[in-house]
Design an enzyme around this catalytic site. Sequence first.
Site, PDB file in Angstrom:
ATOM      1  N   SER A 227      -5.573  -3.592 -24.852  1.00 46.08           N
ATOM      2  CA  SER A 227      -4.867  -2.636 -24.235  1.00 46.08           C
ATOM      3  C   SER A 227      -4.853  -1.206 -24.666  1.00 46.08           C
ATOM      4  CB  SER A 227      -3.321  -3.222 -24.080  1.00 46.08           C
ATOM      5  OG  SER A 227      -2.698  -2.811 -22.965  1.00 46.08           O
TER       6      SER A 227
ATOM      7  N   HIS B  17      -2.734  -9.622 -17.858  1.00 48.85           N
ATOM      8  CA  HIS B  17      -2.969  -8.752 -18.992  1.00 48.85           C
ATOM      9  C   HIS B  17      -2.615  -9.552 -20.192  1.00 48.85           C
ATOM     10  CE1 HIS B  17      -3.877  -5.022 -20.902  1.00 48.85           C
ATOM     11  NE2 HIS B  17      -2.574  -4.885 -21.296  1.00 48.85           N
TER      12      HIS B  17
ATOM     13  N   ASP C 264      -6.469 -10.177 -15.181  1.00 51.14           N
ATOM     14  CA  ASP C 264      -5.786  -8.941 -15.591  1.00 51.14           C
ATOM     15  C   ASP C 264      -5.840  -7.837 -14.363  1.00 51.14           C
ATOM     16  OD1 ASP C 264      -4.708  -6.681 -16.937  1.00 51.14           O
ATOM     17  OD2 ASP C 264      -5.926  -7.035 -18.696  1.00 51.14           O
TER      18      ASP C 264
END
Lengths: 207, 384
Positions: free
Chosen positions: B155, B354, B321
């Site tokens: 991320s 995610h 995601d």
Amino acid sequence: MNKLLNNQGLSRHDLQIISEWVSPNSHVMDLGCGNGSLLKHLQKTKQVTGYGVELNPEMIAECIDNGVNVIQTNLDQGLGHFHSNAFDTVILSLTLQAMRNPRTLLEEMLRVGKQGIVTFPNFAYWRNRMQIALGGFMPVSKELPYKWYNTPNIHLCTIKDFHALCEEMGFRIESSIAVHRSGKEGLGLRLIPNLFGEIAMIRFSKK
Amino acid sequence: MPEPLNSVGIVEPQIAEFDSPLQLTSSGVLNQYSLAYETYGELNANRSNALLICHALSSDHHAAGFHSKTDKSAGWWDLLIGPGKPIDTNRFFVVCSNNLGGCSGSTGPASINPSTGQPYGPDFPIVTVADWVESQARLSDYLGIEQWAAVIGGSLGGMQVLQWSTTYPNRLKHAIVIASAAKLTAQNIGFNDVARQAIRTDPDFHNGDYYKHNTRPARGLRVARMLGHITYLSDDLMANKFGRSLRQKAKFDYEFSPEFEVESYLRYQGDQFIDRFDANTYLLMTKALDYFDPAADYEGRLGKALANATADFLVVSFSSDWRFSTERSREIVRALQSNKLNVSYAEIESPHGHDSFLLEIDHYTQVMHAYINRIAGECLGANS
């Protein structure tokens, strides 16, 4: 290589033929690369750079283990993820017959690469012909072990078929060889490859 | 503390102090600052086995192990870091630091500003991904690590990895970018701004100076976290986990207290978060996410932006995601390919959205294992 065919991958002899068609230090993409053995071979013998493309999750880690770059991609969705004219050679080995849109993929191969190399099981191999002609059934062989209803090999073709398609698409056939799984060579194979060749190996480029 | 066999065990955070001024992208300067960090495993004699872990929005330097015997939860990436795990502490020296502007030990908005003797609050300068990488490079010097065997992050952490690969190409051999993006989409920036607005419009925010008032914008931060949490999960996962289940009742009571399971779950997540996180840090981290766009200086061409990278890359994304979608990872892969860099890309099938990058998923673990094995083979030589 993949599970589409019974035989796991190309023989040493087949690898050697492909190797001869690939220039040293060139940039290569191998579509449906399985565990990356072909690229590994080309990296070792021809110092090529490049990427394998594979969908099967189990093969991704194996490629990495083999020291081969791999891009997880579904070939049936095309090569939109790859830039035009990015590769010297694009290889599609023993995978064409399982593609939903073989013609589109072939077109894409010569969009991203200068030359294409395709290998596929020749459906006109005499044993296959015999099974249809005499038995009246779809051929089932060591090479093509599936029944008609469960086969992943949905677009089987013959060497002649492939040549005709290349003609239609404006591709030039640079080399065309038919081989035996066993590596056996003979006069029959040379004279009538479409009858005696088990695996077709064809190199082509744009006219 | 439930100590499994493959845990790094009890770890102690450390602090590195820096007193040479750090010039920030925003034109601000931090004259002195400290970075909190943890390390796991041993640095080898030729210092070739160091891995740097970059953390995401809401985590910190505590990536693995436990802080005490009574510590109930392990570090945020404990599933992947430990002896025999993909990020194998038997072979590697693993470092994770808390980003500048953080709230877990590194200098941040809640720290005392030496020039005023008061907490920085709103005076803490905006920090960017590039600033973090600069501070991490200084930490590398401090630790005597000339070159990282790999810099790894998910991320927002993945953005730091990308930045490392272009700012200090010679200081890392491998780059592992997980569930990340080379820039946020408008939708993503939108989510971040809603989160920021929730915090900034909380009456307890006091324009960021809430420390002085001995309070904090807990309600705003809670809403921000609830919103974030929804976007880190997938629609399917929420449907399967909660559906329309009600909380300890069979029928609606037609009232505004939480009735659906999903409501109480999100409130619980929000409550947990406000106890451990500072609202000003949340604001800073989301801004850093929004600003990151290395291609912007190259007419939007990411390939150009990554042209001086030399590391080998592994890029990983997750099918469900939608906050950092697989297409964002593909953009990175394409840009790396256009530079003929070594890159492998895995698209992991996962329902967890995610948050997948924090979890143990067979295919993901296999790929990480294989790739880090390869790093071990290259960087540690025969006695790996």
